[in-house]
Design a protein around this motif. Sequence first.
Motif, PDB file in Angstrom:
ATOM      1  N   ARG A  44      36.199 131.399  42.014  1.00  0.00           N
ATOM      2  CA  ARG A  44      35.839 132.618  41.294  1.00  0.00           C
ATOM      3  C   ARG A  44      37.007 133.570  41.351  1.00  0.00           C
ATOM      4  O   ARG A  44      37.619 133.745  42.394  1.00  0.00           O
ATOM      5  CB  ARG A  44      34.622 133.288  41.935  1.00  0.00           C
ATOM      6  N   CYS A  45      37.251 134.192  40.239  1.00  0.00           N
ATOM      7  CA  CYS A  45      38.339 135.157  40.165  1.00  0.00           C
ATOM      8  C   CYS A  45      38.209 136.171  41.303  1.00  0.00           C
ATOM      9  O   CYS A  45      37.142 136.722  41.541  1.00  0.00           O
ATOM     10  CB  CYS A  45      38.284 135.855  38.817  1.00  0.00           C
ATOM     11  N   ARG A  46      39.327 136.413  42.004  1.00  0.00           N
ATOM     12  CA  ARG A  46      39.294 137.340  43.148  1.00  0.00           C
ATOM     13  C   ARG A  46      38.827 138.728  42.739  1.00  0.00           C
ATOM     14  O   ARG A  46      38.089 139.392  43.470  1.00  0.00           O
ATOM     15  CB  ARG A  46      40.690 137.470  43.771  1.00  0.00           C
ATOM     16  N   SER A  47      39.300 139.196  41.613  1.00  0.00           N
ATOM     17  CA  SER A  47      38.947 140.579  41.280  1.00  0.00           C
ATOM     18  C   SER A  47      37.493 140.678  40.819  1.00  0.00           C
ATOM     19  O   SER A  47      36.842 141.696  41.048  1.00  0.00           O
ATOM     20  CB  SER A  47      39.948 141.185  40.299  1.00  0.00           C
ATOM     21  N   ARG A  60      37.338 137.961  34.235  1.00  0.00           N
ATOM     22  CA  ARG A  60      38.407 137.353  35.033  1.00  0.00           C
ATOM     23  C   ARG A  60      39.714 138.099  34.773  1.00  0.00           C
ATOM     24  O   ARG A  60      40.010 138.489  33.655  1.00  0.00           O
ATOM     25  CB  ARG A  60      38.591 135.888  34.636  1.00  0.00           C
ATOM     26  N   CYS A  61      40.507 138.279  35.850  1.00  0.00           N
ATOM     27  CA  CYS A  61      41.726 139.073  35.706  1.00  0.00           C
ATOM     28  C   CYS A  61      42.860 138.289  35.053  1.00  0.00           C
ATOM     29  O   CYS A  61      43.728 138.863  34.419  1.00  0.00           O
ATOM     30  CB  CYS A  61      42.165 139.609  37.065  1.00  0.00           C
ATOM     31  N   GLY A  62      42.861 136.976  35.264  1.00  0.00           N
ATOM     32  CA  GLY A  62      43.905 136.153  34.671  1.00  0.00           C
ATOM     33  C   GLY A  62      45.171 136.053  35.498  1.00  0.00           C
ATOM     34  O   GLY A  62      46.084 135.289  35.145  1.00  0.00           O
ATOM     35  N   ILE A  63      45.280 136.811  36.598  1.00  0.00           N
ATOM     36  CA  ILE A  63      46.539 136.788  37.355  1.00  0.00           C
ATOM     37  C   ILE A  63      46.376 136.463  38.841  1.00  0.00           C
ATOM     38  O   ILE A  63      47.368 136.305  39.547  1.00  0.00           O
ATOM     39  CB  ILE A  63      47.317 138.130  37.213  1.00  0.00           C
ATOM     40  N   CYS A  64      45.160 136.381  39.353  1.00  0.00           N
ATOM     41  CA  CYS A  64      45.009 136.043  40.773  1.00  0.00           C
ATOM     42  C   CYS A  64      45.232 134.540  40.964  1.00  0.00           C
ATOM     43  O   CYS A  64      45.414 133.810  39.989  1.00  0.00           O
ATOM     44  CB  CYS A  64      43.631 136.461  41.280  1.00  0.00           C
ATOM     45  N   ASP A  65      45.247 134.072  42.216  1.00  0.00           N
ATOM     46  CA  ASP A  65      45.544 132.651  42.433  1.00  0.00           C
ATOM     47  C   ASP A  65      44.545 131.727  41.755  1.00  0.00           C
ATOM     48  O   ASP A  65      44.913 130.695  41.204  1.00  0.00           O
ATOM     49  CB  ASP A  65      45.660 132.345  43.941  1.00  0.00           C
ATOM     50  N   VAL A  66      43.261 132.134  41.770  1.00  0.00           N
ATOM     51  CA  VAL A  66      42.239 131.293  41.137  1.00  0.00           C
ATOM     52  C   VAL A  66      42.462 131.230  39.625  1.00  0.00           C
ATOM     53  O   VAL A  66      42.438 130.157  39.022  1.00  0.00           O
ATOM     54  CB  VAL A  66      40.825 131.829  41.442  1.00  0.00           C
ATOM     55  N   CYS A  67      42.705 132.397  39.043  1.00  0.00           N
ATOM     56  CA  CYS A  67      42.944 132.440  37.597  1.00  0.00           C
ATOM     57  C   CYS A  67      44.219 131.674  37.226  1.00  0.00           C
ATOM     58  O   CYS A  67      44.247 130.966  36.229  1.00  0.00           O
ATOM     59  CB  CYS A  67      43.055 133.885  37.117  1.00  0.00           C
ATOM     60  N   ARG A  68      45.253 131.817  38.056  1.00  0.00           N
ATOM     61  CA  ARG A  68      46.508 131.120  37.751  1.00  0.00           C
ATOM     62  C   ARG A  68      46.319 129.609  37.773  1.00  0.00           C
ATOM     63  O   ARG A  68      46.870 128.900  36.954  1.00  0.00           O
ATOM     64  CB  ARG A  68      47.610 131.523  38.736  1.00  0.00           C
TER      65      ARG A  68
END
Length: 137
Positions: A44-47, A60-68
Amino acid sequence: MAIFTEERLERKALWISPDNYLHVKEKYEIRLDKMIFYAESENRCRSVIILDYFGEESDRCGICDVCRERNELDLSKYEFDLILDCLKSLLAEENRDAEELVKLLDCPEEKVIKVIRWLLDHKKIQPDSDHKLHWCT
Ligand SMILES: [Zn+2]
């Protein structure tokens, strides 16, 4: 020597009603659960999780480790979510194998397979003994 500038209360004066204490404890435990979920969550997206912790909703933020990690699949967020939603509803109907899913989805095969692999890696879906996939709730 310690000098107390205020009168010290005796221990028995610091009384918290059991109801109040339970309420505080319960709230604390819910927050704790959320923090543990954050620490353990791999998909899950961190943010999204952090904002959820503070009672807010977000995309989703698109830039956290999960999103990346998702971005590395070379799928847009839109494609990924679209394929994921389709797979989820197909698997809600019945367990199916990967080939069947690829045939049923009107998307390029390699993209569907990437999402299926991601879902397997993150234990969102699992194969049964007959190799059909089921959605893990
Ligand atoms: Zn994110």
